[in-house]
Design a protein around this motif. Structure first.
Motif, PDB file in Angstrom:
ATOM      1  N   ASP A 116       0.120 -28.122 -36.857  1.00  0.00           N
ATOM      2  CA  ASP A 116       0.103 -28.183 -38.324  1.00  0.00           C
ATOM      3  C   ASP A 116      -1.330 -27.888 -38.795  1.00  0.00           C
ATOM      4  O   ASP A 116      -2.230 -28.736 -38.675  1.00  0.00           O
ATOM      5  CB  ASP A 116       0.556 -29.565 -38.802  1.00  0.00           C
ATOM      6  CG  ASP A 116       0.678 -29.633 -40.326  1.00  0.00           C
ATOM      7  OD1 ASP A 116      -0.107 -28.937 -41.008  1.00  0.00           O
ATOM      8  OD2 ASP A 116       1.545 -30.372 -40.825  1.00  0.00           O
ATOM      9  N   ILE A 144      -2.641 -27.514 -41.734  1.00  0.00           N
ATOM     10  CA  ILE A 144      -3.184 -28.307 -42.854  1.00  0.00           C
ATOM     11  C   ILE A 144      -3.680 -29.657 -42.347  1.00  0.00           C
ATOM     12  O   ILE A 144      -4.782 -30.101 -42.704  1.00  0.00           O
ATOM     13  CB  ILE A 144      -2.142 -28.461 -43.986  1.00  0.00           C
ATOM     14  CG1 ILE A 144      -1.894 -27.074 -44.593  1.00  0.00           C
ATOM     15  CG2 ILE A 144      -2.629 -29.429 -45.062  1.00  0.00           C
ATOM     16  CD1 ILE A 144      -0.844 -27.007 -45.646  1.00  0.00           C
ATOM     17  N   ASP A 145      -2.914 -30.280 -41.493  1.00  0.00           N
ATOM     18  CA  ASP A 145      -3.376 -31.562 -40.914  1.00  0.00           C
ATOM     19  C   ASP A 145      -4.709 -31.367 -40.200  1.00  0.00           C
ATOM     20  O   ASP A 145      -5.630 -32.175 -40.349  1.00  0.00           O
ATOM     21  CB  ASP A 145      -2.347 -32.096 -39.908  1.00  0.00           C
ATOM     22  CG  ASP A 145      -1.197 -32.797 -40.605  1.00  0.00           C
ATOM     23  OD1 ASP A 145      -1.346 -33.097 -41.818  1.00  0.00           O
ATOM     24  OD2 ASP A 145      -0.162 -33.025 -39.950  1.00  0.00           O
ATOM     25  N   ILE A 203      -7.490 -30.929 -42.753  1.00  0.00           N
ATOM     26  CA  ILE A 203      -7.877 -32.168 -43.465  1.00  0.00           C
ATOM     27  C   ILE A 203      -8.791 -32.997 -42.558  1.00  0.00           C
ATOM     28  O   ILE A 203      -9.820 -33.507 -42.994  1.00  0.00           O
ATOM     29  CB  ILE A 203      -6.618 -32.956 -43.911  1.00  0.00           C
ATOM     30  CG1 ILE A 203      -5.929 -32.180 -45.043  1.00  0.00           C
ATOM     31  CG2 ILE A 203      -6.992 -34.355 -44.389  1.00  0.00           C
ATOM     32  CD1 ILE A 203      -4.568 -32.706 -45.452  1.00  0.00           C
ATOM     33  N   VAL A 246      -3.130 -23.221 -50.633  1.00  0.00           N
ATOM     34  CA  VAL A 246      -2.393 -22.537 -49.566  1.00  0.00           C
ATOM     35  C   VAL A 246      -1.793 -21.298 -50.214  1.00  0.00           C
ATOM     36  O   VAL A 246      -1.000 -21.410 -51.157  1.00  0.00           O
ATOM     37  CB  VAL A 246      -1.263 -23.437 -49.009  1.00  0.00           C
ATOM     38  CG1 VAL A 246      -0.559 -22.743 -47.849  1.00  0.00           C
ATOM     39  CG2 VAL A 246      -1.834 -24.783 -48.565  1.00  0.00           C
ATOM     40  N   THR A 267      -0.111 -22.544 -53.666  1.00  0.00           N
ATOM     41  CA  THR A 267       0.173 -23.976 -53.840  1.00  0.00           C
ATOM     42  C   THR A 267      -1.136 -24.746 -53.688  1.00  0.00           C
ATOM     43  O   THR A 267      -1.914 -24.476 -52.769  1.00  0.00           O
ATOM     44  CB  THR A 267       1.157 -24.467 -52.740  1.00  0.00           C
ATOM     45  OG1 THR A 267       2.251 -23.560 -52.691  1.00  0.00           O
ATOM     46  CG2 THR A 267       1.662 -25.865 -53.036  1.00  0.00           C
ATOM     47  N   ILE A 277      -2.826 -28.473 -53.099  1.00  0.00           N
ATOM     48  CA  ILE A 277      -2.520 -29.846 -52.679  1.00  0.00           C
ATOM     49  C   ILE A 277      -3.821 -30.634 -52.575  1.00  0.00           C
ATOM     50  O   ILE A 277      -4.905 -30.036 -52.532  1.00  0.00           O
ATOM     51  CB  ILE A 277      -1.776 -29.879 -51.314  1.00  0.00           C
ATOM     52  CG1 ILE A 277      -2.590 -29.122 -50.241  1.00  0.00           C
ATOM     53  CG2 ILE A 277      -0.388 -29.320 -51.426  1.00  0.00           C
ATOM     54  CD1 ILE A 277      -1.995 -29.271 -48.842  1.00  0.00           C
ATOM     55  N   ASN A 278      -3.679 -31.947 -52.538  1.00  0.00           N
ATOM     56  CA  ASN A 278      -4.874 -32.774 -52.310  1.00  0.00           C
ATOM     57  C   ASN A 278      -4.906 -33.210 -50.848  1.00  0.00           C
ATOM     58  O   ASN A 278      -4.047 -32.802 -50.058  1.00  0.00           O
ATOM     59  CB  ASN A 278      -4.911 -33.954 -53.290  1.00  0.00           C
ATOM     60  CG  ASN A 278      -3.723 -34.886 -53.105  1.00  0.00           C
ATOM     61  OD1 ASN A 278      -3.081 -34.884 -52.046  1.00  0.00           O
ATOM     62  ND2 ASN A 278      -3.422 -35.664 -54.131  1.00  0.00           N
ATOM     63  N   SER A 279      -5.857 -34.055 -50.506  1.00  0.00           N
ATOM     64  CA  SER A 279      -6.012 -34.397 -49.091  1.00  0.00           C
ATOM     65  C   SER A 279      -4.888 -35.311 -48.597  1.00  0.00           C
ATOM     66  O   SER A 279      -4.783 -35.574 -47.401  1.00  0.00           O
ATOM     67  CB  SER A 279      -7.378 -35.034 -48.848  1.00  0.00           C
ATOM     68  OG  SER A 279      -7.507 -36.139 -49.697  1.00  0.00           O
ATOM     69  N   ASP A 280      -4.038 -35.801 -49.523  1.00  0.00           N
ATOM     70  CA  ASP A 280      -2.839 -36.534 -49.099  1.00  0.00           C
ATOM     71  C   ASP A 280      -1.630 -35.604 -49.054  1.00  0.00           C
ATOM     72  O   ASP A 280      -0.478 -36.058 -49.007  1.00  0.00           O
ATOM     73  CB  ASP A 280      -2.553 -37.690 -50.069  1.00  0.00           C
ATOM     74  CG  ASP A 280      -3.634 -38.752 -49.986  1.00  0.00           C
ATOM     75  OD1 ASP A 280      -4.135 -38.973 -48.861  1.00  0.00           O
ATOM     76  OD2 ASP A 280      -3.999 -39.319 -51.034  1.00  0.00           O
ATOM     77  N   LYS A 281      -1.868 -34.334 -49.161  1.00  0.00           N
ATOM     78  CA  LYS A 281      -0.845 -33.286 -49.131  1.00  0.00           C
ATOM     79  C   LYS A 281       0.103 -33.364 -50.335  1.00  0.00           C
ATOM     80  O   LYS A 281       1.238 -32.892 -50.284  1.00  0.00           O
ATOM     81  CB  LYS A 281      -0.063 -33.302 -47.805  1.00  0.00           C
ATOM     82  CG  LYS A 281      -0.927 -32.898 -46.620  1.00  0.00           C
ATOM     83  CD  LYS A 281      -0.260 -33.162 -45.309  1.00  0.00           C
ATOM     84  CE  LYS A 281       0.441 -31.993 -44.702  1.00  0.00           C
ATOM     85  NZ  LYS A 281       0.988 -32.280 -43.364  1.00  0.00           N
ATOM     86  N   GLU A 282      -0.360 -34.000 -51.420  1.00  0.00           N
ATOM     87  CA  GLU A 282       0.451 -34.032 -52.647  1.00  0.00           C
ATOM     88  C   GLU A 282       0.160 -32.774 -53.456  1.00  0.00           C
ATOM     89  O   GLU A 282      -1.007 -32.340 -53.551  1.00  0.00           O
ATOM     90  CB  GLU A 282       0.080 -35.253 -53.496  1.00  0.00           C
ATOM     91  CG  GLU A 282       0.451 -36.564 -52.837  1.00  0.00           C
ATOM     92  CD  GLU A 282      -0.327 -37.740 -53.422  1.00  0.00           C
ATOM     93  OE1 GLU A 282       0.109 -38.870 -53.187  1.00  0.00           O
ATOM     94  OE2 GLU A 282      -1.371 -37.521 -54.074  1.00  0.00           O
TER      95      GLU A 282
END
Ligand code: M6R
Length: 617
Positions: free
Chosen positions: A150, A152-153, A156, A223, A230, A232-237
């Motif tokens: 992943d 994105i993970d 981060i 992304v 898209t 997102i923030n660091s909490d993937k929201e």
């Protein structure tokens, strides 16, 4: 300092990325590089044969374009970089993009990773092998270290480990249609077009394709794929962001037939002055902002900036002090936060910056805010950090400024400083309505006077063309002419590589006059009738020691009749109020510097070792 771009879409990525890099080259030009990914099924390759195609090359972008490997680049997704070296010499290997150890992740980076040595040591102890001397490579290595399917993970975790500043474009072989972008303290925009989407350090890089952009904020992750963007923030929201339509077009960022951007930008100044006057003195956003400022709330005014913007502040100080009878401090932004500045909530801190991204000026702004001061930006780039973070912001209507040496943005900054000084003086009861209107009229007359200088450019061009042999040039003036002398000196040394210094006319004899000898040029600026005799005495002092003098000024012909001396060349500038004379002197001094550098055959728009936007400390 560096420029980054990324594209993913339906068109071939390489030409688009190279074109974007051309428009970002003002941010750094020590080396350039590009990495593309192609879906492996498109290439008919097995997984193990599949990976990034990377070409990177020391030197200007032209070297990368001419590299035969560049012509062979295939694919619809890629990232590119133009570098201003900080860690590691300019070389092919230190050029971006950088790849992780197993070539799964590629990154382009603008900024500085302050803890890269610690991170590098940690990764090396786990077996990573670094190939470059850069701080940036640690990002690619770290992302791969954390990657387990992943991206994105992994990113981060990587961002959380990094200290310093970064704008990043990241790609991974397992997601060949996606680019991920993130920023902290360095600019980054996302462009959306009909054929694909972009990440870039600045708007001109995408203007050939779109004027629809998003300005990224610190900590946000974008992304992008060919169809959508898209955030997102660091909490993937998922985050919703406003889209901006850029009002200027690609022509504004082109040379338009001029040999250099700098000459084009000098020539644009009557319009820029006019536009800035309009939005500041007539109905416009600047006027609304200035109307909100109550100068009676402040017992202290500090102007802080770097380089030419600092010189604009020096000129502004004279105008404030003369009109308001209140002392104003001008501080180098690079020194500001280290001097434990004496500021509080009754201080107004004015931050002047073309880019709005100068690291030292941003740091000064944050320091001022932390101490409770009111902050007011004077900025050219909408969406820049200073524009967003200062409590109030005024905009210079200069449009995109591409040449590294600032000209039109500097002139627009002066107009805004004059406007603030006028408002402050009126606020403090120092100007009657009539006097205020008279001074405003003087400012409104500046664009036409600027045009007059440009119509008579031949005299300056001819004179300057004969100055390329000088080894050293001094600039002298008194009072506000001394402030603009500092800008004349910076402009000359920056683009012509001729040593130059600015001095207050009366100060030369306290040491520096020992440097005056045959064949030294002393540019003497005289716009203040009351001080003309004094500055002419200073000119005589250097002439009697062998110097030649270029006298620039507007005091009125009679005062210059004593210029029969063959060592003096007098170039008369249009008459104007002495407080606003820097606006006219600046144009003459810019032309002087420009024609010397151009006649020396130098790369005027991209002087050595410099970058337009100094986003490192
Ligand atoms: O973007 P900024 O106005 O904050 O930049 C400040 C200086 O780096 C800049 O004015 C620099 O001195 C110019 N190259 C001078 O022409």
């Amino acid at each position: 300092m560096c420029g980054i771009i990324g594209y993913t879409g339906r068109k071939k990525a390489a030409p688009i990325i190279l074109d974007g890099l051309k428009r970002l080259e003002y941010r750094g030009y020590d080396s350039a590089g590009i990495a593309l990914l192609t879906r492996r099924e498109d290439l008919g390759l097995r997984r193990e044969d599949y990976g990034f195609q990377v070409v990177k090359q020391k030197g200007r972008l032209a070297a990368l374009e001419e590299n035969p490997k560049t012509a062979k680049l295939e694919g619809f997704t890629g990232i590119g970089h133009t570098r201003w070296a900080t860690h590691g010499e300019p070389s092919d290997i230190n050029s971006h993009p950088h790849l992780g150890g197993s070539n799964r992740v590629a990154i382009v980076h603008n900024g500085i990773i302050e803890n890269y040595k610690q991170l590098k040591a940690k990764l090396e102890s786990k077996g990573a092998r670094f190939v470059s001397q850069t701080d940036s490579e640690v990002i690619a290595q770290l992302a791969e270290h954390y990657y387990s399917g992943d991206l994105i993970d992994a990113l981060i975790k990587t961002f959380n480990a990094l200290q310093g500043s970064f704008a990043l474009g990241v790609m991974c072989v397992d997601n060949p249609d996606i680019i991920i972008a993130v920023r902290k303290d360095n600019p980054l925009i996302i462009g959306v077009s009909e054929h694909g989407n972009f990440i870039a350090s600045d708007v001109p890089a995408v203007l050939n394709h779109t004027n629809k952009v998003y300005y990224m904020e610190d900590g946000e992750i974008a992304v992008i794929n060919k169809d959508e963007v898209t955030f997102i923030n660091s909490d993937k929201e998922v985050i919703t962001k406003p889209q901006t339509t850029v009002t200027w077009g690609v022509d504004d960022a082109e040379k338009g037939g001029y040999p250099h951007f700098m000459l084009k930008e000098i020539t644009e100044q009557p319009k820029v002055l006019n536009d800035t006057v309009n939005i500041t003195f007539n109905e416009g956003e600047n006027k609304k902002t200035i109307d909100k400022i109550d100068f009676l709330m402040f017992n202290r005014i500090v102007i802080t900036a770097c380089g030419s913007a600092y010189n604009a502040g020096l000129c502004g100080r004279y105008v404030f002090e003369k009109l308001c009878r209140r002392s104003v401090e001008v501080e180098l932004a690079s020194e500001f936060r280290y001097k434990d500045p004496i500021i509080d909530e009754k201080t107004l801190v004015i931050l002047v910056s073309q880019s709005g991204e100068t690291a030292d000026t941003i740091a000064a702004m944050r320091e001022a805010k932390a101490r409770g001061a009111a902050t007011l930006g004077i900025v050219n780039v909408i969406g820049s950090t200073i524009a967003k973070e200062s409590a109030l912001c005024l905009f210079t209507a200069a449009g995109p400024e591409i040449a590294v040496a600032t000209t039109k943005a500097f002139s627009a900054q002066l107009i805004l400083l004059y406007a603030l000084a006028l408002k402050a003086a009126a606020n403090m009861g120092r100007l009657t309505e009539g006097a205020l209107l008279k001074l405003e009229d003087e400012i409104r007359a500046l664009p036409a006077k600027a045009a007059e200088i440009l119509e008579n450019v031949d005299v300056l061009q001819k004179y300057s063309s004969n100055c390329i042999g000088y080894k050293s040039v001094f600039f002298i003036g008194r009072n506000i002419d001394y402030a603009i002398a500092a800008e004349g000196s910076l402009k000359l040394k920056e683009i012509s590589y001729i040593h130059s210094e600015a001095y207050a006319g009366g100060e030369l004899k306290h040491g520096t006059i020992s440097l005056i000898e045959d064949n030294t040029l002393v540019v003497t600026i005289s716009n203040n009738p009351a001080l003309h005799g004094k500055i002419m005495s200073n000119a005589e002092q250097v002439i009697s020691r062998g110097a030649n003098v270029l006298l620039l000024g507007n005091c009125g012909g009679a005062r210059f009749e004593d210029c029969g001396n063959e060592k003096i060349t007098f170039i008369k500038l249009p008459c104007c109020h002495e407080l606003f004379s820097p606006s006219l002197s600046a144009i003459a001094l810019q032309l002087f510097a420009y024609y010397i550098a151009a006649n020396k055959g130098l790369d005027v728009d991209k002087p050595r070792n410099l970058a337009k936007s100094v986003t490192v400390e």
